[in-house]
Scaffold this active site. Sequence first.
Site, PDB file in Angstrom:
ATOM      1  N   GLU A 160      27.530  24.401  29.666  1.00  0.00           N
ATOM      2  CA  GLU A 160      26.908  23.484  30.663  1.00  0.00           C
ATOM      3  C   GLU A 160      26.219  23.188  31.650  1.00  0.00           C
ATOM      4  O   GLU A 160      26.206  24.688  31.559  1.00  0.00           O
ATOM      5  CB  GLU A 160      28.581  22.606  31.069  1.00  0.00           C
ATOM      6  CG  GLU A 160      29.003  22.218  29.251  1.00  0.00           C
ATOM      7  CD  GLU A 160      30.899  21.854  30.474  1.00  0.00           C
ATOM      8  OE1 GLU A 160      30.721  20.755  29.216  1.00  0.00           O
ATOM      9  OE2 GLU A 160      31.537  22.394  30.622  1.00  0.00           O
TER      10      GLU A 160
ATOM     11  N   CYS B 150      23.296  23.653  38.666  1.00  0.00           N
ATOM     12  CA  CYS B 150      24.217  24.699  39.037  1.00  0.00           C
ATOM     13  C   CYS B 150      24.090  25.275  37.340  1.00  0.00           C
ATOM     14  O   CYS B 150      24.243  24.133  36.398  1.00  0.00           O
ATOM     15  CB  CYS B 150      25.870  24.191  39.101  1.00  0.00           C
ATOM     16  SG  CYS B 150      26.845  25.461  38.782  1.00  0.00           S
TER      17      CYS B 150
ATOM     18  N   CYS C 105      33.584  33.950  29.705  1.00  0.00           N
ATOM     19  CA  CYS C 105      33.668  34.700  30.304  1.00  0.00           C
ATOM     20  C   CYS C 105      33.751  35.373  29.848  1.00  0.00           C
ATOM     21  O   CYS C 105      35.189  34.778  29.534  1.00  0.00           O
ATOM     22  CB  CYS C 105      33.367  33.842  31.989  1.00  0.00           C
ATOM     23  SG  CYS C 105      33.011  35.021  33.051  1.00  0.00           S
TER      24      CYS C 105
ATOM     25  N   CYS D 261      39.056  35.169  34.617  1.00  0.00           N
ATOM     26  CA  CYS D 261      39.954  34.520  36.871  1.00  0.00           C
ATOM     27  C   CYS D 261      41.190  33.232  36.181  1.00  0.00           C
ATOM     28  O   CYS D 261      40.827  33.202  34.743  1.00  0.00           O
ATOM     29  CB  CYS D 261      38.540  33.991  37.429  1.00  0.00           C
ATOM     30  SG  CYS D 261      38.014  34.999  38.036  1.00  0.00           S
TER      31      CYS D 261
ATOM     32  N   CYS E  61      40.306  29.200  36.331  1.00  0.00           N
ATOM     33  CA  CYS E  61      38.826  28.821  36.216  1.00  0.00           C
ATOM     34  C   CYS E  61      39.375  28.660  34.281  1.00  0.00           C
ATOM     35  O   CYS E  61      39.501  29.144  33.669  1.00  0.00           O
ATOM     36  CB  CYS E  61      37.837  30.097  36.014  1.00  0.00           C
ATOM     37  SG  CYS E  61      36.232  29.734  35.739  1.00  0.00           S
TER      38      CYS E  61
ATOM     39  N   GLY F 250      29.963  31.280  33.354  1.00  0.00           N
ATOM     40  CA  GLY F 250      29.637  33.352  32.804  1.00  0.00           C
ATOM     41  C   GLY F 250      29.626  34.020  34.426  1.00  0.00           C
ATOM     42  O   GLY F 250      29.729  33.507  35.849  1.00  0.00           O
ATOM     43  N   GLU F 251      29.287  35.290  34.345  1.00  0.00           N
ATOM     44  CA  GLU F 251      29.507  36.088  35.358  1.00  0.00           C
ATOM     45  C   GLU F 251      28.332  36.602  35.361  1.00  0.00           C
ATOM     46  O   GLU F 251      27.148  37.516  34.977  1.00  0.00           O
ATOM     47  CB  GLU F 251      30.650  37.121  35.643  1.00  0.00           C
ATOM     48  CG  GLU F 251      29.950  38.539  36.339  1.00  0.00           C
ATOM     49  CD  GLU F 251      29.591  37.650  37.449  1.00  0.00           C
ATOM     50  OE1 GLU F 251      30.191  37.299  38.350  1.00  0.00           O
ATOM     51  OE2 GLU F 251      28.550  38.342  38.522  1.00  0.00           O
TER      52      GLU F 251
ATOM     53  N   SER G 166      26.002  34.008  42.584  1.00  0.00           N
ATOM     54  CA  SER G 166      27.627  34.201  42.716  1.00  0.00           C
ATOM     55  C   SER G 166      27.923  34.877  41.937  1.00  0.00           C
ATOM     56  O   SER G 166      27.286  34.261  40.578  1.00  0.00           O
ATOM     57  CB  SER G 166      28.403  32.584  42.946  1.00  0.00           C
ATOM     58  OG  SER G 166      29.796  32.806  43.218  1.00  0.00           O
TER      59      SER G 166
ATOM     60  N   SER H 104      32.494  35.033  45.417  1.00  0.00           N
ATOM     61  CA  SER H 104      33.592  34.921  45.083  1.00  0.00           C
ATOM     62  C   SER H 104      35.111  36.027  45.391  1.00  0.00           C
ATOM     63  O   SER H 104      35.406  37.190  44.781  1.00  0.00           O
ATOM     64  CB  SER H 104      33.740  34.868  43.883  1.00  0.00           C
ATOM     65  OG  SER H 104      32.794  33.864  43.516  1.00  0.00           O
ATOM     66  N   LEU H 105      35.772  35.704  46.817  1.00  0.00           N
ATOM     67  CA  LEU H 105      36.685  36.566  46.962  1.00  0.00           C
ATOM     68  C   LEU H 105      38.168  36.266  46.864  1.00  0.00           C
ATOM     69  O   LEU H 105      38.801  36.333  46.368  1.00  0.00           O
ATOM     70  CB  LEU H 105      35.802  36.682  48.267  1.00  0.00           C
ATOM     71  CG  LEU H 105      37.202  37.732  49.193  1.00  0.00           C
ATOM     72  CD1 LEU H 105      37.200  39.216  48.608  1.00  0.00           C
ATOM     73  CD2 LEU H 105      37.490  38.090  51.439  1.00  0.00           C
TER      74      LEU H 105
ATOM     75  N   CYS I  50      33.952  23.386  40.654  1.00  0.00           N
ATOM     76  CA  CYS I  50      33.732  24.354  40.146  1.00  0.00           C
ATOM     77  C   CYS I  50      34.288  25.065  39.134  1.00  0.00           C
ATOM     78  O   CYS I  50      35.259  24.210  39.521  1.00  0.00           O
ATOM     79  CB  CYS I  50      33.972  25.238  41.395  1.00  0.00           C
ATOM     80  SG  CYS I  50      32.243  24.525  42.613  1.00  0.00           S
TER      81      CYS I  50
HETATM   82  N1  SAH Z   1      31.752  34.468  37.570  1.00  0.00           N
HETATM   83  C1  SAH Z   1      29.924  34.005  39.406  1.00  0.00           C
HETATM   84  C2  SAH Z   1      30.352  32.873  38.937  1.00  0.00           C
HETATM   85  C3  SAH Z   1      30.821  31.198  38.904  1.00  0.00           C
HETATM   86  S1  SAH Z   1      30.614  30.384  39.901  1.00  0.00           S
HETATM   87  C4  SAH Z   1      31.417  34.176  40.240  1.00  0.00           C
HETATM   88  O1  SAH Z   1      32.910  34.266  39.487  1.00  0.00           O
HETATM   89  O2  SAH Z   1      31.430  33.450  41.207  1.00  0.00           O
HETATM   90  C5  SAH Z   1      31.214  29.563  40.198  1.00  0.00           C
HETATM   91  C6  SAH Z   1      32.121  29.322  41.316  1.00  0.00           C
HETATM   92  O3  SAH Z   1      33.881  28.359  40.980  1.00  0.00           O
HETATM   93  C7  SAH Z   1      33.133  30.603  41.257  1.00  0.00           C
HETATM   94  O4  SAH Z   1      33.456  30.634  43.338  1.00  0.00           O
HETATM   95  C8  SAH Z   1      34.619  30.358  41.065  1.00  0.00           C
HETATM   96  O5  SAH Z   1      35.552  31.254  41.556  1.00  0.00           O
HETATM   97  C9  SAH Z   1      34.801  29.111  41.128  1.00  0.00           C
HETATM   98  N2  SAH Z   1      35.870  28.351  40.562  1.00  0.00           N
HETATM   99  C10 SAH Z   1      36.230  28.875  39.377  1.00  0.00           C
HETATM  100  N3  SAH Z   1      37.595  27.689  38.862  1.00  0.00           N
HETATM  101  C11 SAH Z   1      37.758  27.050  40.119  1.00  0.00           C
HETATM  102  C12 SAH Z   1      38.731  26.178  40.505  1.00  0.00           C
HETATM  103  N4  SAH Z   1      39.623  25.860  39.343  1.00  0.00           N
HETATM  104  N5  SAH Z   1      38.258  25.855  41.337  1.00  0.00           N
HETATM  105  C13 SAH Z   1      37.178  26.159  42.491  1.00  0.00           C
HETATM  106  N6  SAH Z   1      36.465  26.874  43.028  1.00  0.00           N
HETATM  107  C14 SAH Z   1      36.595  27.519  41.445  1.00  0.00           C
END
Ligand code: SAH
Length: 338
Positions: free
Chosen positions: A85, A99, A106, A110, A113, A156-157, A188, A211-212, A328
């Site tokens: 997507e 995006c 992935c 996490c 996600c 994905g990462e 990201s 993504s912290l 996101c």
């Molecule tokens: N793997 C990379 C790229 C994905 S970016 C990364 O993690 O940075 C997608 C962004 O959306 C990341 O910052 C991720 O942490 C965030 N994200 C994932 N699940 C989410 C959720 N349920 N609500 C809001 N943001 C989310």
Amino acid sequence: MIFSMDLIQFQRLFNKEPKYRWGQAKKAIFQDLIQDWQEAATLPLSLREELNRKYPIGISAKTFVSEDKNTTKALFALKDGFKIETVLMRHKKKRNTVCVSSQVGCPLNCSFCATAKMGFKRDLEAWEIIEQVLFFARYLKKNKEKITNVVFMGMGEPFLNYQNVIGAIKILNDKEGFNLGARHFSISTVGIVEGIRKIAKEKLQINLAISLHAPDDKLRLKLMPINKKYPIKEILNAVDGYVNNTRRRVMFEYIMINDLNDSDTHAKSLAELMKNPLYFVNLISCNQTGIFKPSLSSRIREFKEILEKEGVIVTQRYRFGKDIKGACGQLAAEGEKK
Ligand code: SAH
């Protein structure tokens, strides 16, 4: 998508042609945004026919438009049957952000996600990344609009598929091609340290986001298993190297999850980590994908105020396309699988 092609192989077809033909072909694809080689009026008819036979460039996807019309999600079926997507977000002032996904699924798992729930299938080829962008460039062209930003925040990462991600960016950045300025790309990452070190040395002025999501290892590990391999301190070390090399700002994404990472204490610990003046925080209201609930908007406001009082620059992410599962962390290519 049918367009998946290896650029090297594709370019080989032009070896027998005069040199300028390759430039004409690139202009037709990336600037004129043709959907069929027959539209490439600068190329001879026989070549157009050969190209259509060997490298058809139609890109098809199923699209979903949000109620407010600001977000469009595209579902692509890849050659091998996997699905991915991509999301187009139309901001005010003609800013159009795409995006893109970098992998099918992935591997990082996490907990918040939706993509994680699909598991990991495979990396995307550079061309499969480019096609996502071209699809929306063609889509916007109908309204005489253009893509202004490309963010690697889909499935994905990106740093686990480094070469293809950078390869795609270089082609999209090419002046003779799509010609989107490097500063209009953002990657990201969960904080893959090798990727951060590598990107610091690329001669590309692209933006980096981390993504912290938690200010300490214990809590972060609960949310993101990858924190075991790359704890916060190591990530920040690598990011400091990046900042020293590039003098570019770095965004730290922080999902606000109700009663989990959104207390005053969390805000203060986060502020401690954000002492570098080139760091800034992007607060994201958690989109519900399972057990976690978003923080109340009053809590997000208070959290933001604490950070700001500590001198941290904070931005807040506007939530696009929630009703079409395009926000996101919501990308999961439903109804997919081979
Ligand atoms: N793997 C990379 C790229 C994905 S970016 C990364 O993690 O940075 C997608 C962004 O959306 C990341 O910052 C991720 O942490 C965030 N994200 C994932 N699940 C989410 C959720 N349920 N609500 C809001 N943001 C989310």
